[in-house]
Design a protein around this motif. Structure first.
Motif, short mmCIF file in Angstrom:
data_model
loop_
_atom_site.label_atom_id
_atom_site.label_comp_id
_atom_site.label_asym_id
_atom_site.label_seq_id
_atom_site.Cartn_x
_atom_site.Cartn_y
_atom_site.Cartn_z
N ARG A 129 -20.10 9.78 28.53
CA ARG A 129 -20.60 8.66 29.33
C ARG A 129 -22.11 8.72 29.52
O ARG A 129 -22.80 7.72 29.47
N LEU A 130 -22.62 9.93 29.80
CA LEU A 130 -24.05 10.07 30.07
C LEU A 130 -24.84 10.48 28.84
O LEU A 130 -26.06 10.59 28.89
N ASP A 131 -24.15 10.75 27.72
CA ASP A 131 -24.76 11.11 26.44
C ASP A 131 -25.71 12.30 26.57
O ASP A 131 -26.83 12.28 26.07
N ARG A 132 -25.26 13.33 27.25
CA ARG A 132 -26.05 14.56 27.37
C ARG A 132 -25.57 15.57 26.33
O ARG A 132 -24.41 15.61 25.96
N HIS A 133 -26.48 16.39 25.88
CA HIS A 133 -26.18 17.45 24.92
C HIS A 133 -26.16 18.77 25.68
O HIS A 133 -27.16 19.14 26.29
N LEU A 134 -25.04 19.47 25.62
CA LEU A 134 -24.88 20.69 26.39
C LEU A 134 -25.03 21.92 25.51
O LEU A 134 -24.72 21.90 24.33
N GLN A 135 -25.50 22.99 26.14
CA GLN A 135 -25.69 24.26 25.46
C GLN A 135 -25.09 25.38 26.32
O GLN A 135 -24.97 25.22 27.53
N PHE A 136 -24.76 26.49 25.67
CA PHE A 136 -24.26 27.64 26.41
C PHE A 136 -25.05 28.89 26.03
O PHE A 136 -25.62 28.98 24.95
N SER A 137 -25.07 29.83 26.95
CA SER A 137 -25.62 31.15 26.74
C SER A 137 -24.66 32.13 27.40
O SER A 137 -23.94 31.75 28.33
N PHE A 138 -24.63 33.36 26.93
CA PHE A 138 -23.69 34.32 27.48
C PHE A 138 -24.31 35.71 27.54
O PHE A 138 -25.32 35.99 26.88
N ALA A 139 -23.70 36.54 28.36
CA ALA A 139 -24.05 37.96 28.44
C ALA A 139 -22.74 38.74 28.50
O ALA A 139 -21.87 38.42 29.30
N GLU A 140 -22.61 39.71 27.61
CA GLU A 140 -21.39 40.51 27.58
C GLU A 140 -21.44 41.57 28.68
O GLU A 140 -22.45 42.26 28.83
N THR A 141 -20.36 41.68 29.45
CA THR A 141 -20.25 42.70 30.48
C THR A 141 -18.80 42.82 30.93
O THR A 141 -18.10 41.82 31.04
N GLU A 142 -18.38 44.04 31.19
CA GLU A 142 -17.05 44.26 31.75
C GLU A 142 -17.04 43.97 33.25
O GLU A 142 -15.98 43.81 33.85
N LEU A 143 -18.22 43.90 33.86
CA LEU A 143 -18.34 43.60 35.29
C LEU A 143 -18.52 42.10 35.53
O LEU A 143 -19.27 41.69 36.40
N TYR A 144 -17.84 41.29 34.73
CA TYR A 144 -18.06 39.85 34.78
C TYR A 144 -17.76 39.23 36.14
O TYR A 144 -18.43 38.30 36.55
N ASP A 145 -16.76 39.73 36.87
CA ASP A 145 -16.48 39.18 38.21
C ASP A 145 -17.68 39.35 39.13
O ASP A 145 -18.11 38.41 39.79
N LYS A 146 -18.23 40.54 39.15
CA LYS A 146 -19.36 40.83 40.04
C LYS A 146 -20.61 40.09 39.60
O LYS A 146 -21.37 39.59 40.43
N TYR A 147 -20.86 40.04 38.29
CA TYR A 147 -22.06 39.35 37.81
C TYR A 147 -21.97 37.84 38.04
O TYR A 147 -22.96 37.21 38.36
N GLU A 148 -20.79 37.25 37.89
CA GLU A 148 -20.67 35.83 38.19
C GLU A 148 -21.00 35.59 39.66
O GLU A 148 -21.75 34.66 39.99
N ASP A 149 -20.44 36.40 40.55
CA ASP A 149 -20.75 36.27 41.98
C ASP A 149 -22.25 36.40 42.24
O ASP A 149 -22.82 35.63 43.00
N GLN A 150 -22.88 37.36 41.57
CA GLN A 150 -24.31 37.57 41.75
C GLN A 150 -25.11 36.37 41.24
O GLN A 150 -26.04 35.90 41.90
N LEU A 151 -24.75 35.86 40.06
CA LEU A 151 -25.47 34.71 39.50
C LEU A 151 -25.33 33.48 40.38
O LEU A 151 -26.29 32.74 40.60
#
Length: 158
Positions: free
Chosen positions: A110-132
């Motif tokens: 609808r809004l014709d936006r182009h999306l991108q992703f970036s990632f960081a590998e970590t086993e502590l993903y729960d904690k890092y998501e909370d931190q981010l």
């Protein structure tokens, strides 16, 4: 001044306490993570560039920043997964269903936006998501728009 104490106690509701705690320094070290480049959020790019490992991811609009309560940002979503590739494919409706698919579709179509992703590998993903999320909220006084529940109404005009 007993009256002042009572007012302070009433205004510090549980949600405010959580927000204060979320802004405290974490015990995750420096918080510096090895982020990937930005890639187009499409099936081919996800399969070619995203590992099938645990980590955190960000989704942004390529067109640039948009206004927030404080400042501006291009980040639409911050997420986590035990398998980044599978989760990102679910976000775009490939290989499973995810609520984010219904939030991304109006932005890209609808809004014709182009999306991108970036990632960081970590086993502590729960904690890092909370931190981010806490860092984003500290900077903008709100979380990324697609991390909220019920965000589809403003996208659909309802």
């Amino acid at each position: 001044m007993p009256g002042c104490v009572a007012v302070a106690q009433r205004t510090l509701d549980p949600l405010a306490q959580v927000r204060i705690l979320a802004r405290q320094p974490s015990n995750l070290g420096s918080g510096v993570m090895d982020w990937s480049n930005w890639y187009s959020l499409d099936e081919e790019s996800i399969k070619a560039n995203c590992p099938q490992t645990a980590g955190v991811c960000k989704i942004r609009q390529r067109e640039g920043e948009f206004g927030r309560l404080v400042g501006s940002s291009d980040i639409l979503y911050i997420g986590k997964s035990g398998n980044l590739q599978v989760e990102l494919l679910r976000y775009i409706g490939k290989g499973g269903d995810h609520v984010l698919k219904y939030r991304l579709w109006p932005i890209t179509h609808r809004l014709d936006r182009h999306l991108q992703f970036s990632f960081a590998e970590t086993e502590l993903y729960d904690k890092y998501e909370d931190q981010l999320l806490a860092e984003y909220e500290k900077e903008h006084y709100e979380i990324p728009p697609l991390n909220r529940q019920g965000t589809s109404s403003w996208l659909w005009g309802g």
